[in-house]
Structure formats: structure tokens, C-alpha cells
Design an enzyme around this catalytic site. Structure first.
Site, PDB file in Angstrom:
ATOM      1  N   ASP A   1       0.879  -1.168   0.000  1.00 41.26           N
ATOM      2  CA  ASP A   1       0.000   0.000   0.000  1.00 41.26           C
ATOM      3  C   ASP A   1       0.914   1.215   0.000  1.00 41.26           C
ATOM      4  O   ASP A   1       1.530   1.535   1.018  1.00 41.26           O
ATOM      5  CB  ASP A   1      -0.896  -0.008   1.240  1.00 41.26           C
ATOM      6  CG  ASP A   1      -1.772   1.235   1.341  1.00 41.26           C
ATOM      7  OD1 ASP A   1      -1.674   2.127   0.479  1.00 41.26           O
ATOM      8  OD2 ASP A   1      -2.557   1.322   2.312  1.00 41.26           O
TER       9      ASP A   1
ATOM     10  N   SER B   1      -1.306  13.526 -14.929  1.00 41.22           N
ATOM     11  CA  SER B   1      -2.646  13.545 -15.497  1.00 41.22           C
ATOM     12  C   SER B   1      -2.876  14.884 -16.160  1.00 41.22           C
ATOM     13  O   SER B   1      -2.210  15.875 -15.837  1.00 41.22           O
ATOM     14  CB  SER B   1      -3.681  13.340 -14.373  1.00 41.22           C
ATOM     15  OG  SER B   1      -4.977  13.723 -14.766  1.00 41.22           O
TER      16      SER B   1
ATOM     17  N   TYR C   1      -7.928  14.950  -6.180  1.00 43.48           N
ATOM     18  CA  TYR C   1      -7.122  14.354  -7.251  1.00 43.48           C
ATOM     19  C   TYR C   1      -6.301  15.393  -8.022  1.00 43.48           C
ATOM     20  O   TYR C   1      -5.071  15.248  -8.143  1.00 43.48           O
ATOM     21  CB  TYR C   1      -8.027  13.547  -8.182  1.00 43.48           C
ATOM     22  CG  TYR C   1      -7.297  12.716  -9.194  1.00 43.48           C
ATOM     23  CD1 TYR C   1      -6.771  11.479  -8.842  1.00 43.48           C
ATOM     24  CD2 TYR C   1      -7.131  13.152 -10.501  1.00 43.48           C
ATOM     25  CE1 TYR C   1      -6.098  10.694  -9.762  1.00 43.48           C
ATOM     26  CE2 TYR C   1      -6.459  12.377 -11.431  1.00 43.48           C
ATOM     27  CZ  TYR C   1      -5.947  11.150 -11.060  1.00 43.48           C
ATOM     28  OH  TYR C   1      -5.269  10.389 -11.982  1.00 43.48           O
TER      29      TYR C   1
ATOM     30  N   LYS D   1      -2.136  15.965  -8.304  1.00 39.01           N
ATOM     31  CA  LYS D   1      -1.470  15.917  -9.604  1.00 39.01           C
ATOM     32  C   LYS D   1      -0.726  17.220  -9.900  1.00 39.01           C
ATOM     33  O   LYS D   1       0.315  17.204 -10.565  1.00 39.01           O
ATOM     34  CB  LYS D   1      -2.476  15.590 -10.711  1.00 39.01           C
ATOM     35  CG  LYS D   1      -3.034  14.172 -10.611  1.00 39.01           C
ATOM     36  CD  LYS D   1      -1.916  13.122 -10.619  1.00 39.01           C
ATOM     37  CE  LYS D   1      -2.449  11.705 -10.634  1.00 39.01           C
ATOM     38  NZ  LYS D   1      -1.362  10.688 -10.647  1.00 39.01           N
TER      39      LYS D   1
END
Length: 247
Positions: free
Chosen positions: A64, A144, A164, A168
Site C-alpha cells: 500500500d 494527469s 485528485y 497531480k
């Protein structure tokens, strides 16, 4: 890819999507691959796809990346069993669709831990391994399109990306930071960031599937291109979009 024959590549998030695709391509190119993911059974199924003589080149390790102890244990195993890490592909990522203002805090924290701190922790261990062995390695960051701009959701849907794009954008800064530190420490280690547009993976939020999409193999091919460049060439940033993407 001749310079990477029998070298060790660590791929995080190797159980599906881009991670699984690049793991397959690396093994087929003669690289020894260590897949790190929580879903070891999915990686074992990928391993079974290889011809018998290649299966020993793919090692499946539970990890993880959002947990420092788990990262430490994985890289300890890599150093003890395989000698170290020559290539690191930081691919693991997570997303819990919802709104930043109302989503559970533990979900926001997990995205930060996996998408940003996981990359930092894996890269620190890979760097230590490369530096100790004087290896001209390569670190790949899977970024991304949202690391460049905050895209509007399709239609009238609410924005669901929350943490998110924040993580990024952090990866975008990390790219230049690592380049400067690798240079400052007098290494020959390369760093490359790959920023795909909408890609057909499990992490894709609902509502985006109607848009033009890349495949995981498309993104994996770009990683292979960056790895195959001559020692004096560094692909710093590579942005890939599906034809017709509206962003």
C-alpha cells in the site's frame, strides 16, 4: 531497451490499468519487474498470462504505497532479493468521486497519501538504491491532464475530482524538483512525467466514459519510449491526448 536488459523495474499500482500494461511491456522487453499493489491476486493473474520462461521475471509484492511501513517493507525485499531498483514507475493512484467540501476527510487524506506522499516515499527509496549502486536509473511519474488544468465535468454534473487534481499539480512540481535534485547530487538519474488525457481505467469517474479515451497500452507505450532514449536524452514532460478530446 538494450541497456535495461535484466535490470529491475518497480511498478506501483501494477494490478490493473496503466500499471498492469507497463508491467507486461517491460517483462516482454527483457526487464525484471516488481509489481507493487494491494491486490496481489490480480497481479498473480497477470503473471499467469506470460509464457513459462517469462513468469519468473514478474514478482508480485503486496504494498500500500500510502503507508510508509508498507513501502519500506517492499523496498527492503527488493534490495535483499534482487539487489535494488533501476527503474521506478510511480503509477499507483486513487480517487474517491465526490465534492471536496462534503466528502469524508479520511478519503481526502487517503488520496493525498497515495497520490503524492506515496510517490515521494517510493522515489526516495528508489533514489537511495540507485545512488548507492551508482546506477543511471530512471524515475517515471504518471501525472494527469488534471495536473495541468482543472477540467470541467461533462454536462451539468458536479465536479467530482476533489483532491485528485491537487495531488497531480503536486506531481507537476515534484517533476522539476526531482530533476534539480538529481542534477544537484551529481547523478545520471533521469526523471520523466507522463500526463495522459482521459484513459480507460478503473479510476475513471462516471460520466467520462462517453469521451474519447486512451487505452492503458497507449500510455505504457509512451513510458517505454521515454525509457528507450539514449543516456544523454531526458524526456522531461510528455502529454498524451486522445484525438478529439474536448479539454
Amino acid at each position: 531497451m538494450d541497456r535495461w536488459q535484466d535490470r529491475v523495474a518497480v511498478v506501483t499500482g501494477a494490478s490493473s490499468g496503466i500499471g498492469a500494461a507497463v508491467a507486461r511491456q517491460l517483462v516482454n522487453a527483457g526487464v525484471v519487474v516488481v509489481g507493487l499493489a494491494r491486490r496481489v491476486d490480480r497481479m498473480e493473474a497477470i503473471k499467469e498470462e506470460f509464457p513459462g520462461e517469462l513468469q519468473s521475471r514478474f514478482h508480485c509484492i503486496h504494498c500500500d504505497v500510502g503507508d510508509l511501513d508498507s513501502v519500506t517493507a517492499a523496498f527492503d525485499w527488493i534490495e535483499e532479493q534482487l539487489g535494488g531498483c533501476d527503474i521506478l514507475v510511480n503509477n499507483a493512484g486513487c480517487l474517491f468521486p465526490g465534492q471536496l467540501l462534503t466528502l469524508e476527510l479520511e478519503h481526502l487524506q487517503q488520496v493525498l497519501n497515495v497520490n503524492l506522499m506515496g510517490v515521494v516515499n517510493c522515489t526516495r527509496r528508489a533514489y537511495r538504491s540507485m545512488k548507492q549502486r551508482d546506477v543511471a536509473g530512471h524515475v517515471v511519474l504518471i501525472n494527469s491532464l488534471t495536473g495541468e488544468t482543472l477540467i470541467n465535468p461533462p454536462g451539468e454534473e458536479l465536479q467530482v475530482l476533489n483532491m485528485y487534481p491537487l495531488t497531480k499539480h503536486g506531481i507537476k512540481a515534484l517533476l522539476e524538483l526531482l530533476r534539480q535534485e538529481f542534477r544537484g547530487f551529481k547523478t545520471q538519474i533521469k526523471v520523466t512525467s507522463i500526463s495522459p488525457g482521459v484513459t480507460d481505467t478503473e479510476i475513471l469517474p462516471s460520466g467520462y466514459e462517453s469521451l474519447p479515451m486512451l487505452t492503458p497500452d497507449d500510455v505504457a507505450a509512451s513510458i517505454m519510449y521515454a525509457l528507450a532514449t539514449p543516456p544523454h536524452v531526458q524526456v522531461h514532460q510528455l502529454t498524451i491526448k486522445p484525438l478529439g478530446e474536448p479539454f
